[in-house]
Design an enzyme around this catalytic site. Structure first.
Site, PDB file in Angstrom:
ATOM      1  N   ARG A  22       0.813  -1.211   0.000  1.00 16.93           N
ATOM      2  CA  ARG A  22       0.000   0.000   0.000  1.00 16.93           C
ATOM      3  C   ARG A  22       0.856   1.275   0.000  1.00 16.93           C
ATOM      4  NH1 ARG A  22      -4.825   0.863  -1.271  1.00 16.93           N
ATOM      5  NH2 ARG A  22      -5.510   1.973   0.614  1.00 16.93           N
ATOM      6  N   ASN A  82       7.536   2.741   2.925  1.00 16.29           N
ATOM      7  CA  ASN A  82       8.037   4.022   3.413  1.00 16.29           C
ATOM      8  C   ASN A  82       9.550   4.066   3.562  1.00 16.29           C
ATOM      9  OD1 ASN A  82       8.749   6.047   5.654  1.00 16.29           O
ATOM     10  ND2 ASN A  82       6.644   6.612   5.174  1.00 16.29           N
ATOM     11  N   ASN A 133       7.023   3.985  10.068  1.00 20.52           N
ATOM     12  CA  ASN A 133       7.743   4.888   9.186  1.00 20.52           C
ATOM     13  C   ASN A 133       9.212   4.483   9.065  1.00 20.52           C
ATOM     14  OD1 ASN A 133       8.962   7.297   8.040  1.00 20.52           O
ATOM     15  ND2 ASN A 133       7.105   8.397   8.578  1.00 20.52           N
ATOM     16  N   ASP A 181       9.231  10.676  12.107  1.00 24.27           N
ATOM     17  CA  ASP A 181       9.387  10.283  10.711  1.00 24.27           C
ATOM     18  C   ASP A 181      10.415   9.150  10.644  1.00 24.27           C
ATOM     19  OD1 ASP A 181       9.811  10.592   7.647  1.00 24.27           O
ATOM     20  OD2 ASP A 181       8.235  12.036   8.091  1.00 24.27           O
TER      21      ASP A 181
END
Length: 311
Positions: A119, A122, A171, A228
């Site tokens: 999907r 990252n 992430n 992040d």
């Protein structure tokens, strides 16, 4: 701590990779490219990869492997650029490999071994066996949001397996210096989790089973931030980039905060990733994504030399 603006004008840079020759590679999410930044700050496009390249790492064959989220909308808040949502041309996420000699791009995976679509890959990291650990953040349409996953894939395109699921926006991802711990950061929970690595692509939780993805809890931010990506330094500290409260949280393997390095460059709230280079690995390269900059910072501790750094 000296901070130098190495390059600007980048379209939401992420995934920095320091090359042995002094160049730095970044992906540009809103441009769909793998881009080279020379030591003098000049930039050139290495490859057009499409979608939304989000993370990058050197692989055992010398190619650069990319976690491509499939694209995100570009939007602005207070004059700063961000990324999110599902664009109209989105089809799936993917893992790609780029040959630096000619810019050719090979798509290795768009689905896992169970036929499930990737999907929103990252970030990724290679282990010493040549395998790829990567996070799949998922996608959100504003009303619903995917649960995130962690995968382990082979670099030859032959296998991609889920090894953890049920995460809240996984992430950044990294390995401890001995390769025996896997670390993952979650964006909106601002938490870092870890697992014991018992073999290639094999991870197990410990005392705090029941956490996100059944990982062990390591650290959470004391104030409001969005975590992040991350990088592990030579001392085994997890260096987590943060948005909103822009900077790098340096977290020890014992879960204690060693230091918060505030990075206040042009008020950019979007510090998204870190890597290290130079002969002594004390030069940090940090992406300031919301203003499109790559920063060069003299770092107080050496970074970890990643597997295949010299490939």
């Amino acid at each position: 701590m000296k901070i130098t603006k190495l390059a600007d004008g980048l379209l939401f840079p992420e995934g920095p990779v320091a090359l042995p020759n002094g160049d730095v590679l970044v992906v540009e999410i809103h441009r769909g490219t793998l881009t080279r930044v020379a030591p003098d700050g000049t930039t050139s496009v290495v490859a057009e990869v499409g979608g939304g390249p989000n993370g990058a790492a050197l692989g055992p064959d010398g190619r650069v492997y990319i976690a491509n989220c499939g694209g995100m909308h570009r939007f602005e808040v207070g004059g700063f650029v961000f990324a999110g949502g599902i664009p109209a041309d989105y089809t799936s996420g993917s893992i790609q490999a780029v040959d630096l000699s000619d810019g050719s791009v090979e798509t290795l995976y768009t689905k896992d071994d169970d036929g499930r679509d990737l999907r929103g890959p990252n970030d990724l990291v290679f282990d010493a066996h040549g395998g790829i650990y990567f996070t799949d953040y998922g996608k959100s349409d504003g009303d619903t949001c995917d649960k995130g996953r962690i995968y382990y894939a082979k670099a030859d395109g032959s296998s991609c397996k889920t090894i953890a699921a049920g995460m809240e926006g996984p992430n950044g991802i990294g390995l401890s210096p001995d390769g025996e711990r896997l670390y993952v950061s979650e964006t909106y929970t601002a938490r870092v989790w870890w697992w014991d690595v018992t073999g290639p692509g094999q991870i197990v939780g410990g005392k705090s089973l029941g956490g996100s993805g059944n990982g062990n809890f390591l650290y959470t931010a004391p104030n409001y931030v969005n975590f992040d990506s991350l990088g592990v330094d030579a001392h085994g500290n997890v260096n987590v980039a943060s948005m909103v409260n822009a900077g790098i949280s340096v977290v020890g393997p014992d879960g204690k905060l060693v230091q918060f390095v505030k990075i206040d460059v042009d008020d950019d709230p979007g510090i998204t990733n870190i890597c290290w280079g130079g002969k002594d690995m004390r030069t940090a390269y940090v992406t300031a994504s919301s203003t499109g900059q790559l920063l060069k910072i003299e770092w107080p501790r050496p970074g970890l030399k990643l597997n295949y750094h010299d490939a």
